[in-house]
Design an enzyme around this catalytic site. Structure first.
Site, PDB file in Angstrom:
ATOM      1  NE  ARG A 164      -3.953  -1.941   2.360  1.00 42.71           N
ATOM      2  CZ  ARG A 164      -3.909  -3.046   3.102  1.00 42.71           C
ATOM      3  NH1 ARG A 164      -2.897  -3.270   3.914  1.00 42.71           N
ATOM      4  NH2 ARG A 164      -4.880  -3.941   3.023  1.00 42.71           N
ATOM      5  CG  ASP A 183       6.346  -6.679  -3.538  1.00 44.74           C
ATOM      6  OD1 ASP A 183       6.340  -7.896  -3.255  1.00 44.74           O
ATOM      7  OD2 ASP A 183       5.730  -5.831  -2.872  1.00 44.74           O
ATOM      8  NE  ARG A 242       8.045  -1.729  12.226  1.00 46.84           N
ATOM      9  CZ  ARG A 242       7.112  -0.759  12.176  1.00 46.84           C
ATOM     10  NH1 ARG A 242       7.362   0.385  11.604  1.00 46.84           N
ATOM     11  NH2 ARG A 242       5.927  -0.941  12.718  1.00 46.84           N
ATOM     12  CD  GLU A 294      12.284   3.264  15.588  1.00 50.92           C
ATOM     13  OE1 GLU A 294      11.165   3.464  16.100  1.00 50.92           O
ATOM     14  OE2 GLU A 294      12.475   3.257  14.367  1.00 50.92           O
ATOM     15  CG  HIS A 307       8.831   5.165  14.123  1.00 48.81           C
ATOM     16  ND1 HIS A 307       9.131   3.858  14.466  1.00 48.81           N
ATOM     17  CD2 HIS A 307       7.767   5.075  13.292  1.00 48.81           C
ATOM     18  CE1 HIS A 307       8.278   3.041  13.878  1.00 48.81           C
ATOM     19  NE2 HIS A 307       7.434   3.763  13.166  1.00 48.81           N
ATOM     20  CG  LEU A 308       8.377  12.232  13.561  1.00 49.26           C
ATOM     21  CD1 LEU A 308       8.694  13.697  13.256  1.00 49.26           C
ATOM     22  CD2 LEU A 308       7.567  12.148  14.846  1.00 49.26           C
ATOM     23  CB  ALA A 310       2.090   6.385  11.734  1.00 53.93           C
TER      24      ALA A 310
HETATM   25  C1  MLT Z   1       3.273   1.441  11.845  1.00 54.30           C
HETATM   26  O1  MLT Z   1       3.794   0.334  11.758  1.00 54.30           O
HETATM   27  O2  MLT Z   1       2.043   1.566  11.828  1.00 54.30           O
HETATM   28  C2  MLT Z   1       4.111   2.655  11.972  1.00 54.30           C
HETATM   29  O3  MLT Z   1       5.438   2.369  12.130  1.00 54.30           O
HETATM   30  C3  MLT Z   1       3.634   3.648  12.956  1.00 54.30           C
HETATM   31  C4  MLT Z   1       3.624   3.300  14.401  1.00 54.30           C
HETATM   32  O4  MLT Z   1       3.996   2.238  14.792  1.00 54.30           O
HETATM   33  O5  MLT Z   1       3.237   4.085  15.205  1.00 54.30           O
END
Ligand code: MLT
Length: 325
Positions: free
Chosen positions: A157, A177, A238, A267, A285-286, A288
């Site tokens: 996605r 992929d 990741r 992390e 890790h921003l 999301a």
């Molecule tokens: C996720 O896997 O959804 C993202 O890395 C965001 C998060 O874990 O907060």
């Protein structure tokens, strides 16, 4: 007042989720026990007696945590990746794991584009210099995206949303992929190639896959050796997909011109050999972390926790649903 539809349960919320998600749990009649920033020992103590546990990516839901949560029916992951949950232990113990796979894909794709552009034009470095009183026009010359090749590793996605957003910049797109066939991309401006060919041809490489035993360390010394000289690497997927020491070495040698990273191995981190290198742009890790994505993630996970606790089918089960008890 209407009586709750299902028996009250204690839902342990170990990381911040949206108010809308918390409200849905409360309206279903559950006791919502929000305890943020627990260490592993505190989590093990707190999970005892809880019927549901909700986390994001910072909490490690180990086999030990799941064993301690002897009453757990469901673990809700307010986000996509479930590499912080011991899925085998959950399946063995009959705990359903649900996630919110649609909640933050748009935000992750937009953050990928933001970081790629920020790296290509040295925006954070130039900003830092200017606010420190240095007008450094010559030092921060960037590169254009038009006419360059973008290599997308992982065409799920987020990978697809990134291609849709970057193709209009005039980039040629190659993708790798193993789970996507040429029929699935027919009509799209995407050429499917092997990983090796992608690395050899791409000016920018962006990663969009889960961390699994197969993908951990995928971009290491070997992959970087076959990459196009001057490549720029973006990772909003990741930590652990990239061997960070090998990347730092390739940046120092000039083989890699730049890297834009949102995720890291182990992390949270406070230091890294990558931090001092001038072509590196980082965020903590921003991907999301937008109002919209967090609202969706909280609601999607809360709805499913309510469904699981009520013995109803869930929308996004990662492990098989626990037998309704
Ligand atoms: C996720 O896997 O959804 C993202 O890395 C965001 C998060 O874990 O907060």
């Amino acid at each position: 007042m209407t009586a709750p539809a299902c028996p009250p349960a204690r839902v342990l919320v170990a990381e911040r989720i949206s108010a809308g998600g918390l409200d849905l749990l409360r309206v279903a009649g559950h006791e919502v026990d929000v305890r943020l920033r627990m260490n592993p020992a505190e989590l093990i103590e707190a999970v005892a007696g809880a019927q549901a546990l909700i986390v994001r990516s910072a909490t490690q839901v180990t086999g030990e945590v799941l064993e301690a949560g002897a009453d757990l029916t469901v673990v809700g992951r307010a986000g996509v990746g479930v590499d912080n949950v011991d899925l085998a232990a959950a399946a063995r113990l009959g705990v359903t794991v649900v996630n919110a796979p649609l909640s933050n894909v748009l935000s992750a794709a937009e953050h990928t584009v933001a970081l790629l552009l920020a790296q290509a034009r040295n925006i954070p470095q130039a900003h830092a210099a200017l606010v420190a009183g240095r007008w450094e026009r010559a030092q921060w010359e960037g590169v254009e995206l038009a006419g360059k090749t973008l290599g997308v590793v992982g065409l799920g996605r987020v990978g697809r949303l990134v291609t849709e957003r970057l193709a209009p910049f005039g980039m040629a797109i190659v993708a790798h992929d193993p789970y996507v066939s040429s029929e699935q991309v027919s009509g799209l401006p995407i050429e499917l190639v092997s990983l090796c060919e992608l690395l050899a041809r791409s000016d920018f490489v962006t990663l969009h896959m889960a961390k699994t035993p197969e993908t951990a360390g995928l971009i290491g010394a070997e992959a970087l050796a076959v990459a196009k000289p001057g490549v720029r690497i973006v990772n909003v997927a990741r930590g652990g997909l990239i061997d960070e020491a090998a990347l730092a070495e390739a940046l120092r040698s000039g083989k890699v011109a730049g890297a834009a990273l949102d995720v890291f191995d182990g992390e949270p981190i406070e230091s890294s050999p990558l931090f001092g290198l001038s072509g590196v742009v980082v965020t903590p890790h921003l991907g999301a972390s937008t109002v919209e994505a967090q609202r969706r993630a909280g609601v999607d996970v809360a709805e499913q926790v309510n469904d699981a606790l009520a013995g109803r089918p869930v929308r996004f089960a990662v492990t098989p649903p626990a037998a309704a008890g």
